[in-house]
Design a protein around this motif. Structure first.
Motif, PDB file in Angstrom:
ATOM      1  N   GLN A   3      40.860  46.226  37.284  1.00 38.53           N
ATOM      2  CA  GLN A   3      39.882  47.312  37.296  1.00 38.53           C
ATOM      3  C   GLN A   3      38.509  46.738  37.585  1.00 38.53           C
ATOM      4  O   GLN A   3      38.106  45.743  36.974  1.00 38.53           O
ATOM      5  CB  GLN A   3      39.893  48.052  35.956  1.00 38.53           C
ATOM      6  CG  GLN A   3      41.187  48.821  35.696  1.00 38.53           C
ATOM      7  CD  GLN A   3      41.146  49.579  34.395  1.00 38.53           C
ATOM      8  OE1 GLN A   3      40.676  49.072  33.390  1.00 38.53           O
ATOM      9  NE2 GLN A   3      41.659  50.808  34.417  1.00 38.53           N
ATOM     10  N   VAL A   5      34.276  47.438  38.070  1.00 38.18           N
ATOM     11  CA  VAL A   5      33.191  48.301  37.605  1.00 38.18           C
ATOM     12  C   VAL A   5      31.927  47.953  38.387  1.00 38.18           C
ATOM     13  O   VAL A   5      31.480  46.802  38.367  1.00 38.18           O
ATOM     14  CB  VAL A   5      32.935  48.125  36.102  1.00 38.18           C
ATOM     15  CG1 VAL A   5      31.769  49.000  35.668  1.00 38.18           C
ATOM     16  CG2 VAL A   5      34.193  48.459  35.312  1.00 38.18           C
ATOM     17  N   SER A   7      27.788  48.701  39.141  1.00 35.30           N
ATOM     18  CA  SER A   7      26.575  49.166  38.471  1.00 35.30           C
ATOM     19  C   SER A   7      25.380  48.816  39.344  1.00 35.30           C
ATOM     20  O   SER A   7      25.500  48.051  40.301  1.00 35.30           O
ATOM     21  CB  SER A   7      26.429  48.535  37.085  1.00 35.30           C
ATOM     22  OG  SER A   7      26.325  47.130  37.190  1.00 35.30           O
ATOM     23  N   THR A  23      31.964  43.867  38.632  1.00 35.57           N
ATOM     24  CA  THR A  23      32.628  42.959  37.710  1.00 35.57           C
ATOM     25  C   THR A  23      33.972  43.527  37.302  1.00 35.57           C
ATOM     26  O   THR A  23      34.278  44.688  37.566  1.00 35.57           O
ATOM     27  CB  THR A  23      31.751  42.705  36.466  1.00 35.57           C
ATOM     28  OG1 THR A  23      32.310  41.649  35.696  1.00 35.57           O
ATOM     29  CG2 THR A  23      31.643  43.963  35.609  1.00 35.57           C
ATOM     30  N   ALA A  24      34.787  42.682  36.688  1.00 34.68           N
ATOM     31  CA  ALA A  24      36.099  43.099  36.181  1.00 34.68           C
ATOM     32  C   ALA A  24      36.158  42.705  34.712  1.00 34.68           C
ATOM     33  O   ALA A  24      36.230  41.517  34.391  1.00 34.68           O
ATOM     34  CB  ALA A  24      37.223  42.428  36.960  1.00 34.68           C
ATOM     35  N   PRO A  25      36.100  43.669  33.818  1.00 30.36           N
ATOM     36  CA  PRO A  25      35.979  43.373  32.391  1.00 30.36           C
ATOM     37  C   PRO A  25      37.126  42.538  31.821  1.00 30.36           C
ATOM     38  O   PRO A  25      36.908  41.762  30.887  1.00 30.36           O
ATOM     39  CB  PRO A  25      35.954  44.757  31.754  1.00 30.36           C
ATOM     40  CG  PRO A  25      35.429  45.649  32.822  1.00 30.36           C
ATOM     41  CD  PRO A  25      35.978  45.102  34.099  1.00 30.36           C
ATOM     42  N   ARG A  26      38.339  42.667  32.382  1.00 30.98           N
ATOM     43  CA  ARG A  26      39.477  42.007  31.742  1.00 30.98           C
ATOM     44  C   ARG A  26      40.210  41.028  32.649  1.00 30.98           C
ATOM     45  O   ARG A  26      41.274  40.526  32.281  1.00 30.98           O
ATOM     46  CB  ARG A  26      40.454  43.057  31.217  1.00 30.98           C
ATOM     47  CG  ARG A  26      39.922  43.841  30.034  1.00 30.98           C
ATOM     48  CD  ARG A  26      40.954  44.832  29.522  1.00 30.98           C
ATOM     49  NE  ARG A  26      41.187  45.903  30.461  1.00 30.98           N
ATOM     50  CZ  ARG A  26      40.439  46.999  30.541  1.00 30.98           C
ATOM     51  NH1 ARG A  26      39.398  47.133  29.753  1.00 30.98           N
ATOM     52  NH2 ARG A  26      40.719  47.950  31.408  1.00 30.98           N
ATOM     53  N   TYR A  27      39.650  40.761  33.844  1.00 33.23           N
ATOM     54  CA  TYR A  27      40.300  39.856  34.778  1.00 33.23           C
ATOM     55  C   TYR A  27      39.271  38.927  35.401  1.00 33.23           C
ATOM     56  O   TYR A  27      38.114  39.306  35.575  1.00 33.23           O
ATOM     57  CB  TYR A  27      40.988  40.639  35.902  1.00 33.23           C
ATOM     58  CG  TYR A  27      42.213  41.402  35.479  1.00 33.23           C
ATOM     59  CD1 TYR A  27      42.112  42.661  34.913  1.00 33.23           C
ATOM     60  CD2 TYR A  27      43.480  40.865  35.652  1.00 33.23           C
ATOM     61  CE1 TYR A  27      43.234  43.371  34.524  1.00 33.23           C
ATOM     62  CE2 TYR A  27      44.613  41.564  35.266  1.00 33.23           C
ATOM     63  CZ  TYR A  27      44.471  42.813  34.702  1.00 33.23           C
ATOM     64  OH  TYR A  27      45.589  43.501  34.326  1.00 33.23           O
ATOM     65  N   THR A  28      39.715  37.734  35.749  1.00 31.87           N
ATOM     66  CA  THR A  28      38.833  36.858  36.494  1.00 31.87           C
ATOM     67  C   THR A  28      38.894  37.212  37.977  1.00 31.87           C
ATOM     68  O   THR A  28      39.961  37.500  38.515  1.00 31.87           O
ATOM     69  CB  THR A  28      39.217  35.382  36.293  1.00 31.87           C
ATOM     70  OG1 THR A  28      38.327  34.568  37.079  1.00 31.87           O
ATOM     71  CG2 THR A  28      40.654  35.106  36.732  1.00 31.87           C
ATOM     72  N   LYS A  76      29.839  34.116  35.946  1.00 31.10           N
ATOM     73  CA  LYS A  76      29.558  35.407  35.311  1.00 31.10           C
ATOM     74  C   LYS A  76      30.589  36.456  35.703  1.00 31.10           C
ATOM     75  O   LYS A  76      30.458  37.620  35.307  1.00 31.10           O
ATOM     76  CB  LYS A  76      28.154  35.883  35.692  1.00 31.10           C
ATOM     77  CG  LYS A  76      27.038  34.989  35.155  1.00 31.10           C
ATOM     78  CD  LYS A  76      25.665  35.547  35.503  1.00 31.10           C
ATOM     79  CE  LYS A  76      24.556  34.675  34.911  1.00 31.10           C
ATOM     80  NZ  LYS A  76      23.211  35.197  35.230  1.00 31.10           N
ATOM     81  N   ASN A  77      31.564  36.033  36.525  1.00 29.73           N
ATOM     82  CA  ASN A  77      32.602  36.968  36.958  1.00 29.73           C
ATOM     83  C   ASN A  77      32.013  38.208  37.613  1.00 29.73           C
ATOM     84  O   ASN A  77      32.465  39.336  37.374  1.00 29.73           O
ATOM     85  CB  ASN A  77      33.500  37.377  35.777  1.00 29.73           C
ATOM     86  CG  ASN A  77      34.875  37.809  36.214  1.00 29.73           C
ATOM     87  OD1 ASN A  77      35.475  37.230  37.117  1.00 29.73           O
ATOM     88  ND2 ASN A  77      35.407  38.839  35.560  1.00 29.73           N
ATOM     89  N   THR A  78      30.995  37.998  38.433  1.00 28.64           N
ATOM     90  CA  THR A  78      30.262  39.119  39.015  1.00 28.64           C
ATOM     91  C   THR A  78      29.963  38.845  40.488  1.00 28.64           C
ATOM     92  O   THR A  78      29.642  37.718  40.869  1.00 28.64           O
ATOM     93  CB  THR A  78      28.946  39.359  38.264  1.00 28.64           C
ATOM     94  OG1 THR A  78      29.229  39.602  36.876  1.00 28.64           O
ATOM     95  CG2 THR A  78      28.201  40.561  38.824  1.00 28.64           C
TER      96      THR A  78
END
Length: 124
Positions: A3, A5, A7, A23-28, A76-78
């Motif tokens: 998933q 997200v 912003s 970003t992905a809150p639960r995955y790299t 930062k996975n972003t």
């Protein structure tokens, strides 16, 4: 299921700037190439930019080349899309998408994972 997200969208005057984040809150995202796409009301979805999983390859649509910059910070996975010199015709919902490949191509059909989008409005 990956998933994403987005912003950072908002209302900005012509000539202004915004920075979008994905970003992905639960995955790299380390192994995913990321694409940015946009869709304006009444128009088809348009590819904007993409960045490879290692960040060593980027591509841009001609309409944004020289104005938009894609980058990523894997610590930062972003993934970021810096929008500058914005024009009213840049108004759209911007989406990030991910595909598990080393290289990136701005082709929406190649991306199985999509975010919900963030609205960018350029208006005085």
């Amino acid at each position: 299921q990956l998933q994403l997200v987005e912003s950072g969208g908002g209302l900005v005057q012509p000539g202004g700037s915004l920075r979008l984040s994905c970003t992905a809150p639960r995955y790299t995202l380390d192994f995913y190439s990321i694409g940015w796409f946009r869709q304006a009301p009444g128009k088809e979805r348009e590819g904007v930019s993409c960045i490879s999983s290692k960040g060593d390859n980027t591509n841009y649509a001609n309409s944004v080349k020289g104005r938009f910059t894609v980058s990523r910070d894997n610590a930062k996975n972003t993934v970021y899309l810096q929008l500058t010199s914005l024009k009213p015709e840049d108004t759209a919902v911007y989406y990030c998408a991910a595909v598990n490949t080393l290289t990136c191509i701005i082709a929406a059909g190649r991306y199985p994972y999509w975010g919900q989008g963030t609205q960018v409005t350029v208006s005085s």
